[in-house]
Design an enzyme around this catalytic site. Structure first.
Site, PDB file in Angstrom:
ATOM      1  N   HIS A 209       0.840  -1.198   0.000  1.00 45.82           N
ATOM      2  CA  HIS A 209       0.000   0.000   0.000  1.00 45.82           C
ATOM      3  C   HIS A 209       0.874   1.247   0.000  1.00 45.82           C
ATOM      4  O   HIS A 209       2.032   1.218   0.429  1.00 45.82           O
ATOM      5  CB  HIS A 209      -0.903   0.014   1.235  1.00 45.82           C
ATOM      6  CG  HIS A 209      -1.964  -1.020   1.215  1.00 45.82           C
ATOM      7  ND1 HIS A 209      -3.025  -1.004   2.092  1.00 45.82           N
ATOM      8  CD2 HIS A 209      -2.160  -2.117   0.435  1.00 45.82           C
ATOM      9  CE1 HIS A 209      -3.819  -2.032   1.856  1.00 45.82           C
ATOM     10  NE2 HIS A 209      -3.310  -2.726   0.861  1.00 45.82           N
TER      11      HIS A 209
ATOM     12  N   CYS B 111      -2.309  -0.457   7.540  1.00 48.11           N
ATOM     13  CA  CYS B 111      -1.543   0.788   7.431  1.00 48.11           C
ATOM     14  C   CYS B 111      -1.693   1.659   8.672  1.00 48.11           C
ATOM     15  O   CYS B 111      -0.730   2.301   9.101  1.00 48.11           O
ATOM     16  CB  CYS B 111      -1.955   1.542   6.178  1.00 48.11           C
ATOM     17  SG  CYS B 111      -1.517   0.647   4.665  1.00 48.11           S
TER      18      CYS B 111
ATOM     19  N   CYS C 192      -6.134   1.679   5.874  1.00 47.16           N
ATOM     20  CA  CYS C 192      -6.774   0.431   6.279  1.00 47.16           C
ATOM     21  C   CYS C 192      -6.201   0.008   7.636  1.00 47.16           C
ATOM     22  O   CYS C 192      -5.262   0.640   8.142  1.00 47.16           O
ATOM     23  CB  CYS C 192      -6.499  -0.639   5.228  1.00 47.16           C
ATOM     24  SG  CYS C 192      -4.775  -1.201   5.186  1.00 47.16           S
TER      25      CYS C 192
ATOM     26  N   GLU D  57       0.876   3.852   1.907  1.00 48.23           N
ATOM     27  CA  GLU D  57       1.369   4.225   3.233  1.00 48.23           C
ATOM     28  C   GLU D  57       2.570   3.378   3.633  1.00 48.23           C
ATOM     29  O   GLU D  57       3.537   3.905   4.203  1.00 48.23           O
ATOM     30  CB  GLU D  57       0.272   4.039   4.292  1.00 48.23           C
ATOM     31  CG  GLU D  57      -0.984   4.827   4.040  1.00 48.23           C
ATOM     32  CD  GLU D  57      -2.057   4.052   3.298  1.00 48.23           C
ATOM     33  OE1 GLU D  57      -3.243   4.259   3.604  1.00 48.23           O
ATOM     34  OE2 GLU D  57      -1.723   3.243   2.397  1.00 48.23           O
TER      35      GLU D  57
END
Length: 142
Positions: A46, A79, A76, A48
Site C-alpha cells: 500500500h 496501514c 486500512c 502508506e
C-alpha cells in the site's frame, strides 16, 4: 497533500488503485509512495507502507515520532497499525474510506487508547480531489 495526489496519479497510470502518500519531517518530504499491490503482487504494498518504509530508511530509524503522513485515502487496519508502530505524530487524510477505514470510520486503530501510541488524525484535506480521483478510477473499471 498535493504531493500525495501526485503519487496517487502515478499509481493510476500503473493500473493501481490511485492512493498516494508522503511522509514529512520538519517541512521536508522524507518518504513517498503509491499503491503497488498489483505491480508487485503483494497485498501489503500500500502507498502508506511504501512511504513509511522510505521515511524510516531516510532517517535510519524505525520511529517517525516527529513526522506527518499525508495520504489521499484513509488508511486500512494494516496501514493504521503500521503508523502506530512507527509512532507517527500525525496522519492527514484526503478522503475517508467507508469500507476499510481504520482511522475513525470503520474502526479506530490509529487512536486506540489500548495501544502504546496514538496518532493524531486530521481529515478532509483536498477531499474533493482525492475522492474524484478514486471515483474516476473505479468508473473506468466498471
Amino acid at each position: 497533500m498535493r504531493l500525495a495526489l501526485n503519487e496517487a496519479q502515478l499509481a493510476m497510470q500503473k493500473g493501481e488503485i490511485p492512493v498516494g502518500a508522503v511522509v514529512v519531517h520538519k517541512n521536508q518530504v522524507i518518504g513517498r509512495g503509491h499503491n503497488l499491490v498489483e505491480t508487485l503482487s503483494d497485498p501489503t504494498a500500500h502507498a502508506e507502507m511504501q512511504a513509511i518504509t522510505a521515511a524510516c530508511s531516510t532517517l535510519n530509524d524505525k520511529f517517525l515520532k516527529e513526522c506527518t503522513l499525508y495520504v489521499t485515502l484513509e488508511p486500512c487496519p494494516m496501514c493504521a497499525g503500521a503508523s502506530v508502530l512507527a509512532r507517527l505524530k500525525q496522519i492527514c487524510i484526503g478522503t475517508l474510506d467507508s469500507k476499510t477505514g481504520a482511522c475513525g470510520t470503520m474502526m479506530n486503530v490509529s487512536s486506540n487508547q489500548k495501544l502504546n501510541h496514538q496518532v493524531e488524525i486530521v481529515h478532509s484535506i483536498l477531499e474533493e480531489e482525492c475522492s474524484a480521483l478514486l471515483k474516476l478510477f473505479f468508473k473506468g473499471r466498471r
